[in-house]
Design an enzyme around this catalytic site. Structure first.
Site, PDB file in Angstrom:
ATOM      1  N   THR A 183       1.085  -1.095   0.013  1.00  0.00           N
ATOM      2  CA  THR A 183       0.159  -0.175   0.267  1.00  0.00           C
ATOM      3  C   THR A 183       0.803   1.216   0.397  1.00  0.00           C
ATOM      4  O   THR A 183       1.678   1.112   1.382  1.00  0.00           O
ATOM      5  CB  THR A 183      -0.779  -0.186   1.414  1.00  0.00           C
ATOM      6  N   GLN A 220      -4.101  -7.412  -6.050  1.00  0.00           N
ATOM      7  CA  GLN A 220      -4.588  -7.974  -4.550  1.00  0.00           C
ATOM      8  C   GLN A 220      -5.306  -6.781  -3.897  1.00  0.00           C
ATOM      9  O   GLN A 220      -6.075  -5.853  -4.265  1.00  0.00           O
ATOM     10  CB  GLN A 220      -3.199  -7.739  -3.706  1.00  0.00           C
ATOM     11  N   HIS A 264      -6.579 -11.330  -0.864  1.00  0.00           N
ATOM     12  CA  HIS A 264      -6.060 -10.424   0.944  1.00  0.00           C
ATOM     13  C   HIS A 264      -6.332 -11.061   1.485  1.00  0.00           C
ATOM     14  O   HIS A 264      -8.063 -10.637   2.114  1.00  0.00           O
ATOM     15  CB  HIS A 264      -6.041  -9.436   0.788  1.00  0.00           C
ATOM     16  N   ASN A 279      -2.922 -10.181   7.067  1.00  0.00           N
ATOM     17  CA  ASN A 279      -3.102  -9.087   8.047  1.00  0.00           C
ATOM     18  C   ASN A 279      -4.408  -7.778   8.328  1.00  0.00           C
ATOM     19  O   ASN A 279      -4.605  -6.435   8.553  1.00  0.00           O
ATOM     20  CB  ASN A 279      -2.117  -7.594   6.987  1.00  0.00           C
ATOM     21  N   TYR A 336      -7.436  -7.771   7.722  1.00  0.00           N
ATOM     22  CA  TYR A 336      -8.604  -7.096   7.113  1.00  0.00           C
ATOM     23  C   TYR A 336      -9.700  -8.147   7.559  1.00  0.00           C
ATOM     24  O   TYR A 336      -9.707  -8.957   7.885  1.00  0.00           O
ATOM     25  CB  TYR A 336      -8.087  -6.722   5.475  1.00  0.00           C
ATOM     26  N   ARG A 382      -3.349 -15.070   0.187  1.00  0.00           N
ATOM     27  CA  ARG A 382      -2.908 -13.981   0.250  1.00  0.00           C
ATOM     28  C   ARG A 382      -3.092 -14.699   2.410  1.00  0.00           C
ATOM     29  O   ARG A 382      -4.351 -14.137   2.426  1.00  0.00           O
ATOM     30  CB  ARG A 382      -1.840 -13.002   0.662  1.00  0.00           C
ATOM     31  N   ASN A 438      -2.996  -5.093  13.577  1.00  0.00           N
ATOM     32  CA  ASN A 438      -4.787  -4.705  13.332  1.00  0.00           C
ATOM     33  C   ASN A 438      -4.905  -5.355  14.473  1.00  0.00           C
ATOM     34  O   ASN A 438      -6.377  -6.244  14.207  1.00  0.00           O
ATOM     35  CB  ASN A 438      -5.540  -4.878  12.016  1.00  0.00           C
ATOM     36  N   GLY A 492       9.463  -7.165   0.123  1.00  0.00           N
ATOM     37  CA  GLY A 492       8.488  -5.712   0.330  1.00  0.00           C
ATOM     38  C   GLY A 492       9.101  -4.616   0.026  1.00  0.00           C
ATOM     39  O   GLY A 492       9.296  -4.373  -1.066  1.00  0.00           O
TER      40      GLY A 492
HETATM   41  C1  LIG Z   1       4.225  -0.008   3.117  1.00  0.00           C
HETATM   42  C2  LIG Z   1       3.987  -1.184   3.098  1.00  0.00           C
HETATM   43  C3  LIG Z   1       2.628  -1.866   2.662  1.00  0.00           C
HETATM   44  C4  LIG Z   1       2.360  -2.368   2.627  1.00  0.00           C
HETATM   45  N1  LIG Z   1       0.869  -2.436   2.448  1.00  0.00           N
HETATM   46  C5  LIG Z   1       0.860  -4.096   1.978  1.00  0.00           C
HETATM   47  C6  LIG Z   1      -0.562  -4.604   1.515  1.00  0.00           C
HETATM   48  O1  LIG Z   1      -1.124  -3.379   0.748  1.00  0.00           O
HETATM   49  N2  LIG Z   1      -1.164  -6.168   1.511  1.00  0.00           N
HETATM   50  C7  LIG Z   1      -0.864  -6.918   1.673  1.00  0.00           C
HETATM   51  O2  LIG Z   1      -0.397  -7.791   2.067  1.00  0.00           O
HETATM   52  N3  LIG Z   1       0.782  -6.370   2.452  1.00  0.00           N
HETATM   53  C8  LIG Z   1       0.824  -5.010   2.362  1.00  0.00           C
HETATM   54  N4  LIG Z   1       2.300  -5.317   3.935  1.00  0.00           N
HETATM   55  C9  LIG Z   1       3.586  -5.915   3.925  1.00  0.00           C
HETATM   56  C10 LIG Z   1       4.460  -7.002   2.747  1.00  0.00           C
HETATM   57  O3  LIG Z   1       4.041  -7.157   1.445  1.00  0.00           O
HETATM   58  C11 LIG Z   1       5.555  -7.633   3.749  1.00  0.00           C
HETATM   59  O4  LIG Z   1       4.883  -8.579   4.392  1.00  0.00           O
HETATM   60  C12 LIG Z   1       5.889  -6.746   4.053  1.00  0.00           C
HETATM   61  O5  LIG Z   1       6.579  -5.767   3.653  1.00  0.00           O
HETATM   62  C13 LIG Z   1       7.576  -8.099   4.551  1.00  0.00           C
HETATM   63  O6  LIG Z   1       8.318  -8.131   3.822  1.00  0.00           O
HETATM   64  P1  LIG Z   1       9.786  -7.996   3.339  1.00  0.00           P
HETATM   65  O7  LIG Z   1       9.707  -7.951   4.837  1.00  0.00           O
HETATM   66  O8  LIG Z   1      10.058  -8.701   1.853  1.00  0.00           O
HETATM   67  O9  LIG Z   1       9.793  -6.247   3.394  1.00  0.00           O
HETATM   68  C14 LIG Z   1       3.353  -3.380   3.192  1.00  0.00           C
HETATM   69  C15 LIG Z   1       4.354  -3.151   3.810  1.00  0.00           C
HETATM   70  C16 LIG Z   1       5.064  -2.177   3.583  1.00  0.00           C
HETATM   71  C17 LIG Z   1       6.262  -1.548   4.145  1.00  0.00           C
END
Ligand SMILES: Cc1cc2nc3c(=O)[nH]c(=O)nc-3n(C[C@H](O)[C@H](O)[C@H](O)COP(=O)(O)O)c2cc1C
Length: 357
Positions: free
Chosen positions: A27, A100, A176, A179, A181, A228, A236, A314
């Site tokens: 996001t 997503q 999705h 997390n 939701y 996912r 949350n 991410g």
């Molecule tokens: C800025 C940001 C926005 C995120 N938005 C979402 C999202 O919209 N949907 C989701 O399932 N996870 C979201 N996440 C979680 C990431 O998909 C991911 O699971 C998380 O960053 C851990 O992976 P990483 O260690 O490779 O960053 C978000 C994470 C970050 C940092």
């Protein structure tokens, strides 16, 4: 170097991925008025088209599913047109992109809801803390428990979103279910205290997730649908009394659908990952994607250990548009700027340099 498991091709459904590095959904709160994807978003995703697969930021299929400012939707013609620019830009660079799709459930606020209504959830249980709304930070409110008769409407919204996703040129949809939701709120017993057909036993708590996934698969074909899940993420105000049982069951049921993939957040540093990831691998017989704190080394290891087929990155992808090439070369990574993660303009969005820049 080319022998690294992360850099071997992999096929999901009819999509051939050149390697196994996925851009995780993130996001970024940069959609325009009416939650329409902008040309800047098209540029951001196109910059990252070298991913094996891009999964977009969470995208609502209805106004009721909206909870944070400027997240994109996929329920109006203008939104579909905006997304079409994104998918065209990614495909023009040779990439592949799933959207997503979410409904935020209780993670919203009356100021974000049509008619100032209460957000909806499986049960009237508020998340703790505050939420960033279009009118600044607000304390979470106690949501309204969805009536049994409203649930088919939620399933229909996801199906309609899938139809629009196809129209927008997406290669598929990631449902999705993670997390905290709506679908996760139904799945985990900390947030679902229902006593009807959608609460109580794990079979009943997983029902909405399964119905939504089947409905989306009914529109696109199961081989264009991923799901996912995040078994241990407390974000949350989420909790579950028995994640092995809940997510083992969900993975087993999803396995029957012939999906493109299951995407499980199983962070490298989480002490429960060594139990949960193999359990989900055993129950879900299709392609498995994992995510959470991975580096080149850990991603190669999780694939060569047979625990996953794909790894989503991410934050590393957010800050490195050419992440696959950097990992391949063992090149240094850009430093992410947290201040520009959620909202703003091109700064901290499309201005992270590529190696060749
Ligand atoms: C800025 C940001 C926005 C995120 N938005 C979402 C999202 O919209 N949907 C989701 O399932 N996870 C979201 N996440 C979680 C990431 O998909 C991911 O699971 C998380 O960053 C851990 O992976 P990483 O260690 O490779 O960053 C978000 C994470 C970050 C940092």
């Amino acid at each position: 170097m080319s022998q690294q498991p992360l850099f071997t091709p992999f096929t999901i459904g009819s999509l051939k991925l050149p390697q196994r590095i996925v851009m995780a959904p993130m996001t970024r709160n940069r959609a325009g008025p009416e939650q329409v994807p902008t040309p800047l978003m098209a540029e951001y995703y196109a910059q990252r088209a070298s991913a094996g697969l891009i999964i977009t930021e969470a995208t609502q299929a209805s106004l009721q599913g909206y909870g944070y400012p400027n997240t994109p939707g996929i329920h109006t013609d203008a939104q579909v047109e905006g997304w079409r620019r994104v998918t065209d830009a990614v495909h023009a660079r040779g990439g592949r992109i799933y959207v997503q799709m979410w409904h935020v459930g209780r993670i919203s606020h009356p100021v974000m809801q049509p008619g100032g209504a209460l957000p909806v959830a499986p049960s009237a249980i508020a998340a703790e803390g505050t939420l960033f709304t279009t009118e600044g930070p607000k304390a979470f409110v106690t949501p309204r428990a969805l009536e049994l008769a409203e649930i088919p409407g939620i399933v229909r919204e996801f199906a309609e979103g899938a139809r629009r996703a196809k129209e927008a040129g997406f290669d598929g949809v990631e449902v999705h279910g993670a997390n905290g939701y709506l679908l996760d709120q139904f799945l985990r017993d900390g947030s679902n205290h229902r006593t009807d057909a959608y609460g109580g036993t794990v079979e009943k708590r997983a029902r909405l997730l399964l119905e939504v996934t089947e409905a989306v698969a009914g529109v696109l074909g199961a081989d264009r649908v991923g799901v996912r899940l995040s078994p241990t993420n407390p974000f949350n105000s989420m909790s579950d009394s028995d994640p092995e049982k809940t997510f083992g069951y969900a993975a087993g049921e999803l396995s029957r659908l012939g999906l493109a993939f299951l995407h499980v957040m199983a962070p490298v540093a989480d002490p429960r990952t060594p139990t949960l990831l193999p359990l989900i691998r055993e129950r879900f017989r299709g392609p498995l994607m994992t995510n959470g704190g991975h580096t080149l080394q850990s991603a190669n290891a999780v694939i060569s250990d047979g625990l996953a087929d794909l790894v989503a990155f991410g934050v590393p992808f957010l800050a490195n548009p050419d992440l696959p090439e950097r990992l391949r070369q063992g090149a240094p990574l850009n430093t992410p700027d947290k201040a520009t993660f959620y909202g703003g303009d091109a700064r901290g969005y499309t201005d992270y340099p590529a190696l060749t820049a």
